[in-house]
Design a protein around this motif. Structure first.
Motif, PDB file in Angstrom:
ATOM      1  N   VAL A   1       0.837  -1.200   0.000  1.00 21.33           N
ATOM      2  CA  VAL A   1       0.000   0.000   0.000  1.00 21.33           C
ATOM      3  C   VAL A   1       0.872   1.250   0.000  1.00 21.33           C
ATOM      4  O   VAL A   1       1.861   1.327   0.739  1.00 21.33           O
ATOM      5  N   ALA A   2       0.498   2.223  -0.826  1.00 22.76           N
ATOM      6  CA  ALA A   2       1.239   3.491  -0.883  1.00 22.76           C
ATOM      7  C   ALA A   2       0.991   4.311   0.377  1.00 22.76           C
ATOM      8  O   ALA A   2      -0.119   4.344   0.904  1.00 22.76           O
TER       9      ALA A   2
ATOM     10  N   VAL B   1       6.020   2.882   0.322  1.00 23.19           N
ATOM     11  CA  VAL B   1       4.997   1.842   0.470  1.00 23.19           C
ATOM     12  C   VAL B   1       5.179   1.082   1.781  1.00 23.19           C
ATOM     13  O   VAL B   1       6.265   1.072   2.366  1.00 23.19           O
ATOM     14  N   VAL B   2       4.087   0.467   2.225  1.00 23.59           N
ATOM     15  CA  VAL B   2       4.110  -0.416   3.390  1.00 23.59           C
ATOM     16  C   VAL B   2       3.402  -1.708   2.999  1.00 23.59           C
ATOM     17  O   VAL B   2       2.372  -1.678   2.320  1.00 23.59           O
ATOM     18  N   GLU B   3       3.953  -2.834   3.435  1.00 29.14           N
ATOM     19  CA  GLU B   3       3.316  -4.121   3.168  1.00 29.14           C
ATOM     20  C   GLU B   3       2.414  -4.501   4.340  1.00 29.14           C
ATOM     21  O   GLU B   3       2.836  -4.481   5.487  1.00 29.14           O
TER      22      GLU B   3
ATOM     23  N   ARG C   1      -4.777   7.924   7.800  1.00 23.27           N
ATOM     24  CA  ARG C   1      -4.212   7.992   9.154  1.00 23.27           C
ATOM     25  C   ARG C   1      -3.599   6.664   9.571  1.00 23.27           C
ATOM     26  O   ARG C   1      -2.534   6.611  10.192  1.00 23.27           O
ATOM     27  N   LEU C   2      -4.274   5.570   9.205  1.00 23.51           N
ATOM     28  CA  LEU C   2      -3.790   4.240   9.576  1.00 23.51           C
ATOM     29  C   LEU C   2      -2.455   3.929   8.908  1.00 23.51           C
ATOM     30  O   LEU C   2      -1.517   3.452   9.556  1.00 23.51           O
ATOM     31  N   ILE C   3      -2.359   4.210   7.613  1.00 18.31           N
ATOM     32  CA  ILE C   3      -1.124   3.913   6.877  1.00 18.31           C
ATOM     33  C   ILE C   3       0.038   4.745   7.422  1.00 18.31           C
ATOM     34  O   ILE C   3       1.149   4.245   7.617  1.00 18.31           O
TER      35      ILE C   3
END
Length: 375
Positions: free
Chosen positions: A45-46, A75-77, A280-282
């Motif tokens: 996710v970007a 990005v985060v996995e 906010r979560l990412i």
């Protein structure tokens, strides 16, 4: 950087719904029965970063480009992991499988069910509660199972360390054993380890590599119903380890891809929300992993590069290309805000706002950088 965040919790608390919303498509099966997720689902996710768009506009103007340069966000996995039930540490439900998947991630998002069942009188089917009663007890169930699983592991680690210390000449071995015994005592008292001060900086790498679940950074996400979301957001207490979200609303928002940014903004306003909860979560997940972004800008692309807090300039250059770290000479750095204020890199240089930094410079979030390297 290949760092991942696991989404965990009891069955039917909204994990897969949240995961689908993050990926803006239905990847994980979201169903009203326990263990709808068996094998973990993984998605990249970007990280939302408003700076990149503005930096692209600035680059387009300065380089006299006809269109914006490509934008490449950090990005985060995320990993959607099977639901846990009481007794998982002894194999209940998908216990052993669940715990092994958690060991593989770098941080945990613990989803807590904080919504009421829909009324059967409205024709809706109540969402099954599989061991879930309320957020406080649900959190305790999951944390207890993680602690019990860690207790089994720590006993083996203590035993192995006691054998290794005999005849060892490594001055750090006694400290390692003492830390392991302290962790064991904490777990036996039913306490979650969380942040742990190892004292000696030389032991941090060893400690972070321990195969323990309760030392992983954790974010507790309260999944609330659509009707109370805006109110709960308004009264949310600032806490880096907690937040509220409505997974159902976020999933619905993610499916409205045909809306323009303006239309999405209006829709959010109608819901009483200023920013999508997923943003906010990412961002919190990114911070949870101890990550920051430095930025590069040019005709080829405007990009956010992921590094750990505390990374020095040569190692940051190495994230772009390994040869850059080896051939690092110096870096030209300006804070994003100062560059935007200047309006162009040329003006920023004329004002003396672009600094030359050497090998000991510790990178900051939002640094816009150009690295000078030898061939």
């Amino acid at each position: 950087m290949n760092l991942s965040v696991g989404i965990v919790g009891l069955p039917n608390v909204g994990k897969s719904t949240l995961f689908n919303a993050l990926l803006k498509k239905r990847v994980a099966l979201s169903a009203n029965y326990p263990f709808a997720t068996i094998e973990p689902n993984t998605g990249v996710v970007a990280v939302p970063d408003e700076r990149l768009g503005k930096l692209a506009e600035l680059t387009k103007a300065e380089e006299k480009m006809e269109s914006l340069p490509p934008i490449m966000p950090a990005v985060v996995e995320f990993v959607d992991i099977a639901g846990l039930v009481k007794g998982a540490s002894t194999g209940a439900g998908l216990g052993n499988q669940f715990l092994s998947h958690i060991r593989e991630v770098d941080a945990i998002i613990h989803v807590l069910r904080d919504f009421e069942d829909p009324s059967t009188s409205s024709g809706q089917v109540p969402i099954i509660r599989e061991g879930s009663t309320d957020p406080k007890s649900d959190r305790e169930i999951v944390e207890t199972e993680l602690a019990l699983a860690d207790l089994q592991v720590i006993e083996k680690l203590v035993s192995a360390a006691e054998k290794e210390i005999r005849g060892s000449k490594d001055s750090l071995d006694p400290q390692k054993l003492e830390i392991l015994k302290n962790i064991k005592a904490e777990l036996e008292q039913g306490r979650i380890i969380g942040k742990f001060n190892v004292g000696d900086e030389r032991l941090k790498g060893w400690f972070n590599s321990l195969p323990l679940l309760t030392i992983k950074p954790a974010l507790h996400v309260f999944n609330v119903d659509e009707g109370s979301y805006a109110h709960r957001l308004e009264h949310e207490v600032a806490n880096e380890n907690e937040m509220v979200i409505s997974a159902k609303i976020e999933e619905e928002l993610s499916e409205l891809s045909e809306l323009s940014e303006e239309e999405r903004g209006e829709y959010l306003k109608e819901l009483g929300i200023s920013e999508p909860g997923l943003n906010r979560l990412i961002k919190k997940a990114y911070s949870l992993l101890g990550l920051i972004s430095f930025l590069t800008a040019g005709k080829k692309e405007v990009r956010a590069w992921t590094i750990k807090k505390g990374t020095k300039a040569p190692q940051a250059a190495g994230v772009i290309h390994t040869d850059f770290e080896k051939g690092f000479i110096r870096s030209q750095v300006i804070e994003y805000e100062k560059l935007i204020e200047a309006g162009s890199l040329k003006t920023a240089k004329e004002k003396g706002w672009v600094r030359t930094e050497g090998k000991e410079y510790e990178m900051k979030d939002g640094d816009v950088v150009e690295f000078l390297v030898s061939n």
